[in-house]
Design a protein around this motif. Structure first.
Motif, PDB file in Angstrom:
ATOM      1  N   ALA A 174       0.874  -1.180   0.000  1.00 47.86           N
ATOM      2  CA  ALA A 174       0.000   0.000   0.000  1.00 47.86           C
ATOM      3  C   ALA A 174       0.906   1.222   0.000  1.00 47.86           C
ATOM      4  O   ALA A 174       1.772   1.351   0.872  1.00 47.86           O
ATOM      5  CB  ALA A 174      -0.908  -0.002   1.232  1.00 47.86           C
ATOM      6  N   ASP A 198       1.230   5.393  -0.073  1.00 50.45           N
ATOM      7  CA  ASP A 198       0.497   6.640   0.111  1.00 50.45           C
ATOM      8  C   ASP A 198       1.037   7.727  -0.825  1.00 50.45           C
ATOM      9  O   ASP A 198       2.042   7.519  -1.526  1.00 50.45           O
ATOM     10  CB  ASP A 198       0.483   7.050   1.584  1.00 50.45           C
ATOM     11  CG  ASP A 198       1.748   7.754   2.067  1.00 50.45           C
ATOM     12  OD1 ASP A 198       2.694   7.972   1.270  1.00 50.45           O
ATOM     13  OD2 ASP A 198       1.811   8.101   3.262  1.00 50.45           O
ATOM     14  N   TYR A 255      -3.709   1.985  -0.636  1.00 48.05           N
ATOM     15  CA  TYR A 255      -3.855   3.170   0.199  1.00 48.05           C
ATOM     16  C   TYR A 255      -5.067   3.927  -0.327  1.00 48.05           C
ATOM     17  O   TYR A 255      -5.114   4.293  -1.497  1.00 48.05           O
ATOM     18  CB  TYR A 255      -2.611   4.053   0.149  1.00 48.05           C
ATOM     19  CG  TYR A 255      -2.663   5.176   1.161  1.00 48.05           C
ATOM     20  CD1 TYR A 255      -2.170   4.992   2.447  1.00 48.05           C
ATOM     21  CD2 TYR A 255      -3.230   6.408   0.836  1.00 48.05           C
ATOM     22  CE1 TYR A 255      -2.236   6.012   3.391  1.00 48.05           C
ATOM     23  CE2 TYR A 255      -3.298   7.425   1.775  1.00 48.05           C
ATOM     24  CZ  TYR A 255      -2.808   7.216   3.049  1.00 48.05           C
ATOM     25  OH  TYR A 255      -2.884   8.223   3.985  1.00 48.05           O
ATOM     26  N   PRO A 269      -4.105   3.162   4.944  1.00 44.43           N
ATOM     27  CA  PRO A 269      -3.790   1.894   4.286  1.00 44.43           C
ATOM     28  C   PRO A 269      -4.926   0.911   4.557  1.00 44.43           C
ATOM     29  O   PRO A 269      -5.394   0.799   5.701  1.00 44.43           O
ATOM     30  CB  PRO A 269      -2.498   1.434   4.962  1.00 44.43           C
ATOM     31  CG  PRO A 269      -2.006   2.602   5.741  1.00 44.43           C
ATOM     32  CD  PRO A 269      -3.193   3.439   6.058  1.00 44.43           C
TER      33      PRO A 269
END
Length: 891
Positions: free
Chosen positions: A253, A255, A315, A329
């Motif tokens: 994940a 960001d 995310y 996440p």
């Protein structure tokens, strides 16, 4: 599938019958035909097995008729959904059962209208969509022999957008896993999910098979023992290892600020504890060699979540979603049947987190969101370790009141439109707008991206998207503007990272901003500066790196105590990455030079990994110059660590699902300086006298030097380990009671009504011989599948079915193994420990055997569970219910 279908089930888990069945390829089903299929899971049934918060709406998007055994999925920003169907599964070995299917919901009502078979690939493990290109990670097979030949990252093209790949794919990376063990075991600990970051790199989740001589499109080769994250450019160039020391991650994940989060776990049989981690570039996360006894050297997890098995991840940052579900996440857990949210809050260079159950889905495998805010989830739903044509589906989830808004065709958008998309509150919109700008002419796209990066009125996520877009467009020509952005407090971290992000464009990057960054008030800037100095590759940076403070938390675990690898330690990160940079710079002389200063600890830490004659000579010389006994002891420990080194990985061996995790090496070998180290250490022991014998014995044990002079005879008063009472499980299974006389189906129906008494179940756990192969406490020796937290991973029905049908699916790591030795002996059991030199087996009666690998003639996994069927036959329904209730409470 990887850990999803493999290392999860703690009991032999009933996952539904399996048989060979192949769907027709290249058919396009209409909605009417699709939903007339009797196998289709209806909406009412979905409500009984799945669940979302009340302010979300979940609909069944596809059923098992078109998405059986869905291992992975990805959705284009415009909503076309690609699902990786995998009816080989994690342990199957027959080719020709996998493909990518593309689905379209033309009326946007949450169920599919049509689909096409996009491409044939076996064991699809990761998909990413980029315009008319579809990136796929999958297992390859030799077409003549039908035997697995490796794993590749490839890219398909669909130039005319007809939902079918144009031709054979282009190979971006070849050989992304261990071919020997894919052939022997299947794709269970291999390489998995792929996802692109806003920096334009494709990040790849590598399981702990690792890879040997993976070859990228530009000819670059890499080898990695164990799991971690690999990354590569979309054209298959610049491949590099990003982090290392993970077990069996399935996805990443990412960001908007390039923080990466993963969910993996610890050894089979040791609890299957889930580790939720923040992945920092160049970080070492310690599995399996360092996380227990050398924990001070690793970046620990943010949290240990109990039992489970992490699968897909994303995310979530979409402004069409409620704030409480945004900027988090989201991590799928196949073992716990949930998509979890992790509320992350910045702490120094990392985060602290709080896990929350979010969406319930049986054996959820993957998740992705499109540019209109539609979240798609794939459910394996009991499709077994080898796939099942009648199991598996995909759901769509949107917020209540959500209104469909078409995501634009970015190819037809103007530069001004694309620039505005970088300002979006949708991470999906920013990513795809960024990639479209990278394809446009530099003269038009570059000023637009830079304008966004410089606009202080915009949210930081938009500015960072602009910065990375500008850096990708301009490469080395971005230097001047990136240096200017690095002077701005808010943008410094990202500008410094972008300056060294592409190794082929760093010759002109000055070292000074990174040296200054090591002393920045922001720990995040200090970390990215240390990483950047390692990537710049200039030895003159070493002295500045060596001044990085080592925090008080840099303490080795006490003998016999497992280190705090489950406790976040943000303060260790700057020193950790500084050490990684020093090793990358091979700064041996500089590290040795710091041994005589007031701050030698970082140098000693770095020297642990420098198997170089200069390091050995420098440590011995420093030992003779100091009168500080504490420093002398640290030097002795460093030399003991250097006595052996890890053998070069050639993919002919692997540490298995239950590896020896003592560390610091798995397959240790001597090297040219070993005799010098041994001579020095034994001489110092003799000088010290008998009072220091135990100290040197402890060094010998911890670092596994195997120096005979350091052996200490065990004390005579040490109590012998208690002998376990042997259990005749075959005798137990031959007894017939109420359960033995009743069909399994009727037993399962009865168990829904009869709850049982957990106290009686505890006694039955011993009486029925369960304790012979299963531990309930981590303080007990690990035997078969660990039952101390079975209730947090399996529900009541799954536990009962596992007891009644032990052969339905064998727990990962606990298949019955037949070992034949060169001296004509045969031993059968499951493996409780494996080192580079020996295998430890436990048989059905609890007997333990140790076999030297040099004496192994053959080793074969048997098809049936070692747990015999019928162990519950003598019980009444109430007794079985009590046993199940007892196990259900083990959390």
């Amino acid at each position: 599938m990887k850990r999803t279908l493999n290392l999860l089930c703690l009991f032999p888990l009933l996952l539904g019958f399996t048989h060979t069945y192949e769907r027709p390829f290249n058919q396009n089903f209409t909605k009417k035909a699709l939903y007339s299929n009797p196998w289709l899971l209806g909406q009412d049934t979905l409500k009984n097995v799945a669940g979302a918060p009340d302010d979300l709406q979940m609909t069944l998007f596809t059923g098992p008729e078109v998405t059986p055994s869905p291992a992975c999925l990805a959705v284009a920003p415009t909503g076309e959904l690609y699902v990786g169907v995998d009816m080989i599964g994690s342990l199957g070995k027959d080719m020709g059962k996998g493909y990518i299917r593309r689905f379209v919901d033309q009326d946007n009502d949450g169920t599919v209208d049509s689909h096409t078979d996009f491409a044939r690939v076996d064991n699809p493990r990761g998909i990413f969509i980029a315009d008319d290109q579809v990136y796929v990670l999958h297992t390859t097979f030799d077409q003549k022999s039908g035997v697995a030949s490796g794993m590749d990252l490839v890219v398909f093209k669909d130039s005319n957008n007809d939902g079918v790949a144009d031709a054979d794919p282009k190979i971006l990376i070849k050989g992304l896993s261990n071919t020997k063990y894919i052939q022997e075991r299947g794709t269970d600990h291999a390489t998995n999910g792929i996802r692109m970051g806003i920096d334009g790199w494709i990040y790849i989740a590598v399981g702990d098979f690792g890879f040997h001589n993976a070859t990228a499109a530009d000819g670059k080769k890499l080898t990695m023992l164990g799991g971690g994250i690999l990354r590569v450019r979309p054209d298959g160039t610049e491949m590099e290892v990003y982090t290392h020391g993970l077990r069996n991650i399935y996805d990443v994940a990412i960001d908007p600020f390039m923080n990466i989060f993963t969910r993996d776990n610890t050894n089979d049989g040791g609890g299957w504890d889930i580790r939720f981690s923040h992945q920092i570039q160049s970080g070492e996360y310690g599995y399996p060699l360092l996380f227990q006894n050398f924990t001070e050297e690793i970046i620990p997890a943010l949290a240990m979540m109990g039992g489970g098995s992490g699968t897909g991840a994303l995310y979530m940052e979409e402004d069409t979603w409620p704030e409480k579900y945004n900027k988090v996440p989201m991590m799928a857990d196949w073992g716990r049947n949930f998509l979890f949210m992790h509320k992350v809050v910045p702490v120094a260079a990392s985060f602290k987190q709080t896990e929350q159950e979010f969406i319930k889905l049986p054996q959820v495998t993957d998740a992705d969101v499109d540019g209109s805010g539609r979240l798609y989830l794939a459910a394996w739903d009991g499709a077994g370790y080898s796939g099942n044509p009648d199991k598996g589906y995909v759901v769509r989830t949107v917020p209540n009141g959500w209104t469909y808004k078409a995501f634009p065709d970015l190819k037809s958008e103007s530069i001004e439109d694309l620039k505005n998309h970088l300002k979006s509150g949708s991470a999906t919109a920013r990513l795809y707008a960024s990639q479209e700008l990278v394809k446009r002419s530099e003269e038009e796209a570059s000023p637009a991206a830079l304008e966004i990066a410089k606009d202080k009125d915009l949210p930081l996520s938009s500015r960072v998207a602009g910065l990375y877009t500008y850096a990708q467009i301009n490469r080395e020509n971005a230097l001047e503007e990136l240096l200017q952005l690095a002077k701005e407090t808010e943008m410094k971290e990202f500008a410094l990272r972008a300056l060294t992000d592409r190794l082929g464009s760093i010759e002109s990057v000055p070292i000074e901003p990174f040296i200054e960054g090591l002393k920045d008030p922001s720990p995040r800037v200090r970390v990215v500066s240390a990483v950047g100095l390692g990537r710049l590759g200039r030895p003159e940076a070493a002295n500045a790196l060596l001044q990085t403070p080592v925090p008080a938390s840099f303490v080795a675990p006490k003998k016999g105590v497992e280190g705090p690898h489950h406790l976040p330690n943000a303060e260790i990160i700057p020193a950790h990455v500084a050490v990684q940079a020093l090793v990358r710079l091979n700064a041996v002389n500089q590290a040795v030079g710091f041994l005589g200063t007031e701050t030698p600890d970082l140098a000693l830490w770095a020297l642990r990994y420098m198997h170089d004659a200069r390091a050995v000579d420098g440590l011995i010389a420093a030992y003779g110059k100091t009168r500080d006994q504490n420093l002398k002891n640290k030097i002795l420990q460093t030399l003991a660590r250097l006595y052996k080194k890890e053998e070069a990985y050639d993919a002919s061996w692997w540490w298995g699902t239950r590896p020896d995790s003592h560390g610091p090496y798995y397959k240790a070998v001597l090297w040219e300086e070993s005799p010098k180290i041994e001579k020095f250490l034994t001489a110092e022991q003799q000088k010290a006298g008998a009072s220091k014998n135990q100290y040197y014995a402890d060094l010998n044990d911890k670092f596994r030097m195997e120096i005979a002079a350091f052996n200490v005879a065990p004390k005579k008063d040490i109590a012998k380990a208690p002998t376990e009472k042997k259990v005749d499980l075959n005798k137990i299974s031959s007894q017939k009671g109420q359960v033995g006389k009743t069909s399994i189906e009727d037993v399962m129906i009865a168990l829904k009504k009869v709850k049982g008494d957990p106290a009686k179940g505890k006694a039955l756990f011993t009486k029925q011989g369960c304790h012979a192969c299963h531990s309930l406490s981590k303080n007990e020796p690990m035997k078969g599948p660990f039952m101390g937290q079975i209730g947090s991973i399996m529900n009541r029905s799954q536990i009962a079915e596992s007891i009644l049908r032990p052969n339905a699916s064998i727990s990962q790591g606990f298949s019955t193994v037949l070992v034949s030795t060169k001296d004509k002996k045969n031993m059968m059991g499951f493996i409780t420990q494996e080192t580079a030199d020996k295998i430890v087996l436990r048989d059905i009666a609890g007997n333990v055997s140790t076999v030297k690998k040099s004496n192994v003639a053959s080793r074969k996994e048997m098809p049936n569970s070692m747990m015999p069927p019928g162990l519950a036959n003598s019980l009444t329904i109430e007794e079985l219910a009590s046993l199940v209730s007892f196990l259900e409470k083990q959390k």
